[in-house]
Motif scaffolding. Sequence first.
Motif, mmCIF file in Angstrom:
data_model
loop_
_atom_site.group_PDB
_atom_site.id
_atom_site.type_symbol
_atom_site.label_atom_id
_atom_site.label_comp_id
_atom_site.label_asym_id
_atom_site.label_seq_id
_atom_site.Cartn_x
_atom_site.Cartn_y
_atom_site.Cartn_z
ATOM 1 N N GLY A 270 -4.411 -8.209 -9.965
ATOM 2 C CA GLY A 270 -3.047 -8.232 -10.467
ATOM 3 C C GLY A 270 -1.997 -7.947 -9.408
ATOM 4 N N LEU A 271 -0.784 -8.334 -9.753
ATOM 5 C CA LEU A 271 0.449 -7.988 -9.045
ATOM 6 C C LEU A 271 1.341 -7.309 -10.085
ATOM 7 N N PRO A 272 1.032 -6.072 -10.456
ATOM 8 C CA PRO A 272 1.776 -5.452 -11.556
ATOM 9 C C PRO A 272 3.151 -4.935 -11.169
ATOM 10 N N GLN A 273 3.407 -4.803 -9.859
ATOM 11 C CA GLN A 273 4.659 -4.164 -9.446
ATOM 12 C C GLN A 273 5.406 -5.022 -8.434
ATOM 13 N N VAL A 274 6.636 -5.351 -8.765
ATOM 14 C CA VAL A 274 7.560 -6.050 -7.866
ATOM 15 C C VAL A 274 8.857 -5.256 -7.871
ATOM 16 N N ILE A 275 9.186 -4.643 -6.734
ATOM 17 C CA ILE A 275 10.384 -3.805 -6.621
ATOM 18 C C ILE A 275 11.386 -4.533 -5.741
ATOM 19 N N GLN A 276 12.505 -4.920 -6.318
ATOM 20 C CA GLN A 276 13.510 -5.698 -5.605
ATOM 21 C C GLN A 276 14.518 -4.787 -4.904
ATOM 22 N N PRO A 277 15.091 -5.243 -3.794
ATOM 23 C CA PRO A 277 16.182 -4.484 -3.148
ATOM 24 C C PRO A 277 17.334 -4.278 -4.128
ATOM 25 N N ASP A 278 18.014 -3.131 -3.979
ATOM 26 C CA ASP A 278 19.098 -2.830 -4.903
ATOM 27 C C ASP A 278 20.479 -3.054 -4.300
ATOM 28 N N GLY A 279 20.528 -3.584 -3.065
ATOM 29 C CA GLY A 279 21.811 -3.844 -2.436
ATOM 30 C C GLY A 279 22.430 -2.629 -1.779
ATOM 31 N N LEU A 280 21.700 -1.500 -1.794
ATOM 32 C CA LEU A 280 22.239 -0.292 -1.172
ATOM 33 C C LEU A 280 21.154 0.335 -0.291
ATOM 34 N N TYR A 281 20.480 1.377 -0.777
ATOM 35 C CA TYR A 281 19.523 2.092 0.055
ATOM 36 C C TYR A 281 18.107 1.520 -0.030
ATOM 37 N N GLN A 282 17.777 0.896 -1.137
ATOM 38 C CA GLN A 282 16.454 0.279 -1.279
ATOM 39 C C GLN A 282 16.556 -1.142 -0.728
ATOM 40 N N SER A 283 16.313 -1.268 0.563
ATOM 41 C CA SER A 283 16.681 -2.489 1.275
ATOM 42 C C SER A 283 15.586 -3.544 1.327
ATOM 43 N N GLN A 284 14.320 -3.153 1.119
ATOM 44 C CA GLN A 284 13.216 -4.091 1.302
ATOM 45 C C GLN A 284 12.514 -4.392 -0.023
ATOM 46 N N GLN A 285 11.833 -5.559 -0.050
ATOM 47 C CA GLN A 285 10.995 -5.890 -1.192
ATOM 48 C C GLN A 285 9.683 -5.115 -1.090
ATOM 49 N N ARG A 286 9.239 -4.575 -2.224
ATOM 50 C CA ARG A 286 7.993 -3.822 -2.267
ATOM 51 C C ARG A 286 7.117 -4.326 -3.409
ATOM 52 N N PHE A 287 5.794 -4.269 -3.175
ATOM 53 C CA PHE A 287 4.849 -4.845 -4.122
ATOM 54 C C PHE A 287 3.648 -3.922 -4.289
ATOM 55 N N GLY A 288 3.035 -3.989 -5.458
ATOM 56 C CA GLY A 288 1.759 -3.336 -5.710
ATOM 57 C C GLY A 288 0.761 -4.364 -6.193
ATOM 58 N N LEU A 289 -0.408 -4.441 -5.518
ATOM 59 C CA LEU A 289 -1.412 -5.453 -5.832
ATOM 60 C C LEU A 289 -2.797 -4.812 -5.885
ATOM 61 N N TYR A 290 -3.659 -5.287 -6.776
ATOM 62 C CA TYR A 290 -5.033 -4.802 -6.821
ATOM 63 C C TYR A 290 -6.014 -5.949 -7.008
ATOM 64 N N ARG A 291 -7.230 -5.743 -6.513
ATOM 65 C CA ARG A 291 -8.334 -6.700 -6.660
ATOM 66 C C ARG A 291 -9.619 -5.904 -6.802
ATOM 67 N N TRP A 292 -10.297 -6.036 -7.956
ATOM 68 C CA TRP A 292 -11.531 -5.296 -8.204
ATOM 69 C C TRP A 292 -12.736 -6.228 -8.086
ATOM 70 N N HIS A 293 -13.697 -5.845 -7.269
ATOM 71 C CA HIS A 293 -14.951 -6.601 -7.116
ATOM 72 C C HIS A 293 -16.008 -5.965 -8.016
ATOM 73 N N VAL A 294 -15.790 -6.038 -9.320
ATOM 74 C CA VAL A 294 -16.711 -5.449 -10.282
ATOM 75 C C VAL A 294 -17.836 -6.435 -10.609
ATOM 76 N N LEU A 295 -17.484 -7.660 -10.917
ATOM 77 C CA LEU A 295 -18.490 -8.689 -11.192
ATOM 78 C C LEU A 295 -18.939 -9.399 -9.920
ATOM 79 N N ASP A 296 -18.214 -9.188 -8.823
ATOM 80 C CA ASP A 296 -18.556 -9.828 -7.551
ATOM 81 C C ASP A 296 -18.537 -8.805 -6.414
ATOM 82 N N PRO A 297 -19.327 -7.716 -6.518
ATOM 83 C CA PRO A 297 -19.306 -6.697 -5.462
ATOM 84 C C PRO A 297 -19.724 -7.297 -4.125
ATOM 85 N N ILE A 298 -19.087 -6.820 -3.051
ATOM 86 C CA ILE A 298 -19.405 -7.296 -1.703
ATOM 87 C C ILE A 298 -20.426 -6.329 -1.124
ATOM 88 N N ARG A 299 -21.664 -6.781 -1.008
ATOM 89 C CA ARG A 299 -22.781 -5.914 -0.648
ATOM 90 C C ARG A 299 -23.027 -5.961 0.860
#
Length: 354
Positions: A270-299
């Motif tokens: 998933g990409l559950p989090q997209v944080i946009q710049p606010d035009g003031l102090y929060q100047s950069q784009q920020r993201f939260g992403l996850y990938r679970w290898h539950v059914l496809d574990p890398i052995r």
Amino acid sequence: MSLLSELTHAKASLSRSISAENPTGEPGGGGRATTGTGAAAARELGVGWKVSPSVELAPHSTTTLADIDGQGAIKHIWMTCFPDHWRSLILEFTWDDAAIPAVRVPYGDFFCNGWNKRCNVNSLPVAVNPAGGMNCYWEMPFLRHATVKIVNLGDAALPLYYQIDYALEAVATPCLYFQAYWHRSHPLAQKAVHPILPQIAGTGHFVGTYLAYQSNSTGWWGEGEMKFYLDADREFPTICGTGTEDYFGGAWNFEQPQGQYGSYSTAFLGLPQVIQPDGLYQSQQRFGLYRWHVLDPIRFTTGLRVTLQSLGWRSGGRYLPQQDDIASTAFFYLDRPDCPDLKPRLDADWLEVN
């Protein structure tokens, strides 16, 4: 599902739970507190009426949340505290009296919330629900002993509500131990790759990645490849992805509808989090992403290294090596209770969201 109806399984597995209301998990030990953070609210009701629902984390201190003797596995963890402190709290899990914890990860990043801002996550091993209920379902076995601690690096005392559900049961031996490693590149050096997991030795399987990713360039930021160097791999990896958005199960810049990021949260990626710049102090784009290898574990059998490139686009259809702020958490199982190869930097200034 068949295990739920097998009485023989119930005899062999003893359900236990640790919280501020039953700090030892002992049978019949819950709801006995006479003092606690809820004592004032329960003053007319007395013992058994939510007298001790939470613990207070003193500043610059370590609090033991669970100390479990015997053989078994942690099955579920639930916690909640104030978002402003999610990067200044460190979770530490130690198995079988190992010299160092197997898990040393900031609270928020462990639950896929790495920016001190709430976002809901709807996945199989990690679920974050309104408004900041953190849940983890990674199975965490131990043969003799387990401890769960939390370190408060901040200057303020904080309340923490928590519940750790586990079972005292036989664990197949040899077992693989749950581990997690946090690393930050702030910023990533020019033409360098971000180490999701530095070279480690041992046998096990890699089961997941979480990224708290800040783009420091204009334009699209996610062309970089994930690479898994298995066993004898050195210069070139066995597993090589085709782009950051591809590894996390998306495509075409996550752009849906056109001109917008399409956030999503599914069982395994998933990409559950997209944080946009606010035009003031929060100047950069920020993201939260996850990938679970539950059914496809890398052995892997003798060792593993995992890296991520940071690539965008520049003129002439050329890749742009970027210098982004990347904080990653690697989740894996290993045939030993600790991993001396890993030395995370976890001081307060380095962890700070800035």
